[in-house]
Design a protein around this motif. Structure first.
Motif, PDB file in Angstrom:
ATOM      1  N   ILE A  69       0.914  -1.262  -0.022  1.00  0.00           N
ATOM      2  CA  ILE A  69       0.019   0.001  -0.052  1.00  0.00           C
ATOM      3  C   ILE A  69       0.713   1.206  -0.001  1.00  0.00           C
ATOM      4  N   ALA A  70       2.011   1.208   0.480  1.00  0.00           N
ATOM      5  CA  ALA A  70       2.728   2.516   0.559  1.00  0.00           C
ATOM      6  C   ALA A  70       3.480   2.895  -0.922  1.00  0.00           C
ATOM      7  N   THR A  71       3.212   1.936  -1.667  1.00  0.00           N
ATOM      8  CA  THR A  71       3.568   2.234  -3.244  1.00  0.00           C
ATOM      9  C   THR A  71       2.533   2.972  -3.901  1.00  0.00           C
ATOM     10  N   TRP A  72       1.382   2.930  -3.272  1.00  0.00           N
ATOM     11  CA  TRP A  72       0.208   3.367  -3.899  1.00  0.00           C
ATOM     12  C   TRP A  72       0.045   4.682  -4.359  1.00  0.00           C
ATOM     13  N   GLY A  73      -0.563   5.196  -5.346  1.00  0.00           N
ATOM     14  CA  GLY A  73      -1.074   6.527  -5.358  1.00  0.00           C
ATOM     15  C   GLY A  73      -2.166   7.105  -5.995  1.00  0.00           C
ATOM     16  N   PRO A  74      -2.206   8.096  -6.970  1.00  0.00           N
ATOM     17  CA  PRO A  74      -3.711   8.341  -7.505  1.00  0.00           C
ATOM     18  C   PRO A  74      -4.568   7.273  -8.183  1.00  0.00           C
ATOM     19  N   PRO A  75      -4.184   6.672  -9.005  1.00  0.00           N
ATOM     20  CA  PRO A  75      -4.822   5.305  -9.411  1.00  0.00           C
ATOM     21  C   PRO A  75      -5.199   4.498  -8.505  1.00  0.00           C
ATOM     22  N   GLU A  76      -4.466   4.112  -7.472  1.00  0.00           N
ATOM     23  CA  GLU A  76      -5.345   3.278  -6.581  1.00  0.00           C
ATOM     24  C   GLU A  76      -6.281   3.825  -5.661  1.00  0.00           C
ATOM     25  N   VAL A  77      -6.218   5.305  -5.548  1.00  0.00           N
ATOM     26  CA  VAL A  77      -6.942   6.114  -4.838  1.00  0.00           C
ATOM     27  C   VAL A  77      -8.399   5.890  -5.707  1.00  0.00           C
ATOM     28  N   ASP A  78      -8.284   6.429  -6.800  1.00  0.00           N
ATOM     29  CA  ASP A  78      -9.414   6.510  -7.909  1.00  0.00           C
ATOM     30  C   ASP A  78     -10.060   5.115  -7.636  1.00  0.00           C
ATOM     31  N   ARG A  79      -9.334   4.126  -7.808  1.00  0.00           N
ATOM     32  CA  ARG A  79      -9.981   2.630  -7.890  1.00  0.00           C
ATOM     33  C   ARG A  79     -10.928   2.518  -6.673  1.00  0.00           C
ATOM     34  N   LEU A  80     -10.165   2.824  -5.348  1.00  0.00           N
ATOM     35  CA  LEU A  80     -10.858   2.805  -4.223  1.00  0.00           C
ATOM     36  C   LEU A  80     -12.295   3.351  -4.172  1.00  0.00           C
ATOM     37  N   LEU A  81     -12.131   4.752  -4.527  1.00  0.00           N
ATOM     38  CA  LEU A  81     -13.488   5.756  -4.589  1.00  0.00           C
ATOM     39  C   LEU A  81     -14.557   5.369  -5.345  1.00  0.00           C
ATOM     40  N   ARG A  82     -14.202   4.394  -6.251  1.00  0.00           N
ATOM     41  CA  ARG A  82     -15.329   3.624  -6.939  1.00  0.00           C
ATOM     42  C   ARG A  82     -15.773   2.419  -6.556  1.00  0.00           C
TER      43      ARG A  82
END
Length: 187
Positions: A69-82
């Motif tokens: 998770i420490a490597t995540w960024g905007p794409p993962e945030v966007d995925r989780l928001l959906r």
């Protein structure tokens, strides 16, 4: 035999959580981190809401492995928001990524589990509350741990969230004196 702590009501999921998990000492660093994150997601919500979504959270956050998770960024945030299975709150999702990075620093420095357990002297604190009204929302320990976590970069870890966390992970045993789950059963 006494009565369970009244906060769990009669919902079978909540009762099982109360009877087998809440207040049981946990020393696994990854499990402790997951619980701290989920307690942060609870802010403003009821715990049963998070408990019902816990498996969806685990799937969405790919097992709550902080190294990943420490490597995540905007794409993962966007995925989780959906993802309708979890609480879709941008601040809490972004905090999880930030908290993963802070976790890794503590884990490398002294170990996340020893770091946390040092705040309670390395062993569970057993309180002797008779009623739910006697149980505080926060304590000097939760305030100190919250302050230190925040200084290390953690977010969504105020003293009330941290007190719920130390109760859930067995660092503090707040089962009421009449509760049959009061006696610890180590993991």
């Amino acid at each position: 035999m006494g009565e369970r702590c009244g906060w769990c009501g009669s919902d079978p999921l909540y009762v099982a959580y109360h009877d087998t998990e809440w207040g049981v000492p946990d020393y696994d660093p990854r499990a402790l981190w997951e619980k701290l994150i989920l307690d942060g997601f609870q802010a403003g919500l009821s715990w049963i809401t998070i408990l019902r979504k816990r498996e969806a959270f685990r799937a969405a956050f790919e097992g709550f492995h902080p190294e990943h998770i420490a490597t995540w960024g905007p794409p993962e945030v966007d995925r989780l928001l959906r993802d309708p299975g979890i609480v879709r709150h941008r601040g809490k999702i972004e905090a999880t990524i930030t908290n993963a990075r802070a976790y890794l620093e503590i884990e490398a420095d002294q170990g996340f589990s020893p770091y946390l357990w040092d705040f309670v002297g390395g062993a569970p604190i057993r309180n002797s509350f008779a009623t739910l009204a006697d149980v505080p929302a926060e304590t000097p320990i939760s305030r100190a741990l919250s302050k230190d976590l925040k200084a290390r970069g953690f977010k969504f870890c105020g003293p009330t969230i941290v007190y719920a966390f130390v109760q859930a992970t067995g660092m503090v045993n707040d089962h009421l004196v009449s509760c049959p789950a009061r006696e610890p059963s180590p993991r």
